[in-house]
Design a protein around this motif. Sequence first.
Motif, PDB file in Angstrom:
ATOM      1  N   ALA A  77      -3.111   6.563   6.609  1.00 31.80           N
ATOM      2  CA  ALA A  77      -3.092   7.796   7.390  1.00 31.80           C
ATOM      3  C   ALA A  77      -4.045   8.823   6.798  1.00 31.80           C
ATOM      4  O   ALA A  77      -4.163   8.971   5.580  1.00 31.80           O
ATOM      5  CB  ALA A  77      -1.682   8.361   7.446  1.00 31.80           C
ATOM      6  N   THR A  78      -4.748   9.528   7.665  1.00 30.20           N
ATOM      7  CA  THR A  78      -5.634  10.612   7.236  1.00 30.20           C
ATOM      8  C   THR A  78      -5.055  11.976   7.580  1.00 30.20           C
ATOM      9  O   THR A  78      -5.568  13.004   7.135  1.00 30.20           O
ATOM     10  CB  THR A  78      -7.015  10.470   7.894  1.00 30.20           C
ATOM     11  OG1 THR A  78      -6.869  10.446   9.320  1.00 30.20           O
ATOM     12  CG2 THR A  78      -7.679   9.164   7.444  1.00 30.20           C
ATOM     13  N   THR A 101       1.642  12.458  10.912  1.00 31.12           N
ATOM     14  CA  THR A 101       2.024  12.106  12.280  1.00 31.12           C
ATOM     15  C   THR A 101       2.720  13.300  12.932  1.00 31.12           C
ATOM     16  O   THR A 101       3.579  13.923  12.306  1.00 31.12           O
ATOM     17  CB  THR A 101       2.982  10.900  12.277  1.00 31.12           C
ATOM     18  OG1 THR A 101       2.355   9.807  11.617  1.00 31.12           O
ATOM     19  CG2 THR A 101       3.339  10.482  13.694  1.00 31.12           C
ATOM     20  N   LEU A 109       4.944   2.786   7.799  1.00 32.08           N
ATOM     21  CA  LEU A 109       4.208   2.736   9.060  1.00 32.08           C
ATOM     22  C   LEU A 109       5.099   2.949  10.275  1.00 32.08           C
ATOM     23  O   LEU A 109       4.629   2.824  11.409  1.00 32.08           O
ATOM     24  CB  LEU A 109       3.492   1.384   9.201  1.00 32.08           C
ATOM     25  CG  LEU A 109       2.350   1.089   8.232  1.00 32.08           C
ATOM     26  CD1 LEU A 109       1.803  -0.315   8.474  1.00 32.08           C
ATOM     27  CD2 LEU A 109       1.235   2.122   8.374  1.00 32.08           C
ATOM     28  N   ARG A 143       4.036   5.895  12.699  1.00 31.00           N
ATOM     29  CA  ARG A 143       2.706   5.664  13.287  1.00 31.00           C
ATOM     30  C   ARG A 143       2.726   4.468  14.229  1.00 31.00           C
ATOM     31  O   ARG A 143       2.094   4.497  15.290  1.00 31.00           O
ATOM     32  CB  ARG A 143       1.684   5.460  12.171  1.00 31.00           C
ATOM     33  CG  ARG A 143       1.469   6.709  11.317  1.00 31.00           C
ATOM     34  CD  ARG A 143       0.523   6.426  10.176  1.00 31.00           C
ATOM     35  NE  ARG A 143      -0.772   5.994  10.684  1.00 31.00           N
ATOM     36  CZ  ARG A 143      -1.608   5.220   9.988  1.00 31.00           C
ATOM     37  NH1 ARG A 143      -1.259   4.774   8.790  1.00 31.00           N
ATOM     38  NH2 ARG A 143      -2.773   4.899  10.504  1.00 31.00           N
TER      39      ARG A 143
END
Length: 321
Positions: A184-185, A188, A214, A217
């Motif tokens: 992830a950048t 969420t 995860l 996401r």
Amino acid sequence: MRRILKARALLALGLAALLCLSGCGFASGESGSVPSHDTTSAETASYLTFRTEDKLQQHFEKHGQETGCATAEEYLAATTERFDWVAADPDRRSRTGRKLVRLEECSPDILRLLPAVRRVGARLCLKNSPLFDVDEALRLFPTARIEAVSVHGECKELLVYDDGTGPLLRATALGGGSVMLPPATAPTPPPPPFDPTAYAYLFLPDVALQKMRLVRRALEGRADVWSENGFAFARRPVEGVPGRTLAIGAIGPFDAKALRRELRGEGIEIFKRDFPLTPEEIHARTGTHAGSRQRLAFTRIGGKLWTIRLAADAPETGREG
């Protein structure tokens, strides 16, 4: 009586490389292949079955002599071969039987051996304990693919494919599918406030998704999730993500006294995530026992405790591994 005896630690790295050369692993010309995560073959590489200690010693002496080396370190220093893949499954038990998680504590110490591994092979497949931290794996191997593998709802191992094709995170439930995403950048987006009347299905994310962090996401746009370790709530059955989808009958605040008045003496099947009580404590407070008369799920969302009544005789989709 047949016993399962752990193969000697020196075979874990040296013979794994030999298997690659012999065609049992990844031979020359298969440089684009990815080592299989089939648990049967993985366990075969780490464990052998022998009738007696003498048989184990005979096998060790025979195949140890074939390598001409006494340790993985000696083998890596002596070999002139070049391999497409080097597979390592370090021994994660101390001499006293204590479980080890840190790579540098395991045998062989793969971090110390990395320069020698790089000399004989460009790609490393490393099998780790399921307790090994995903962020630590990415820190040590920043361009690798990291994969958590589960079987029947239990996380079995964390695999590192250090071949320069990452960073990527993969959650695999054997027999139940997989999900792969880059790290992830950005956070969420949070789900809307919980509305107990808005959902028709309860989704139980597989433990591999939880291990790889995860869940939110992977389910974005399919279900609402308030915690990586909690349930997901959906308006339609969830497909394409490892886990189980259960139809919801009704959702209401957790009220142990009301449940006791209604269900005392009944056998219920309990599902719980992010809930402060153990199944035993739930049974004690509600006057129930383990059984299959009803299926109830318990969770905490936004600081409130909830009871989810699962629809009777409704079909479920997916299984956790």
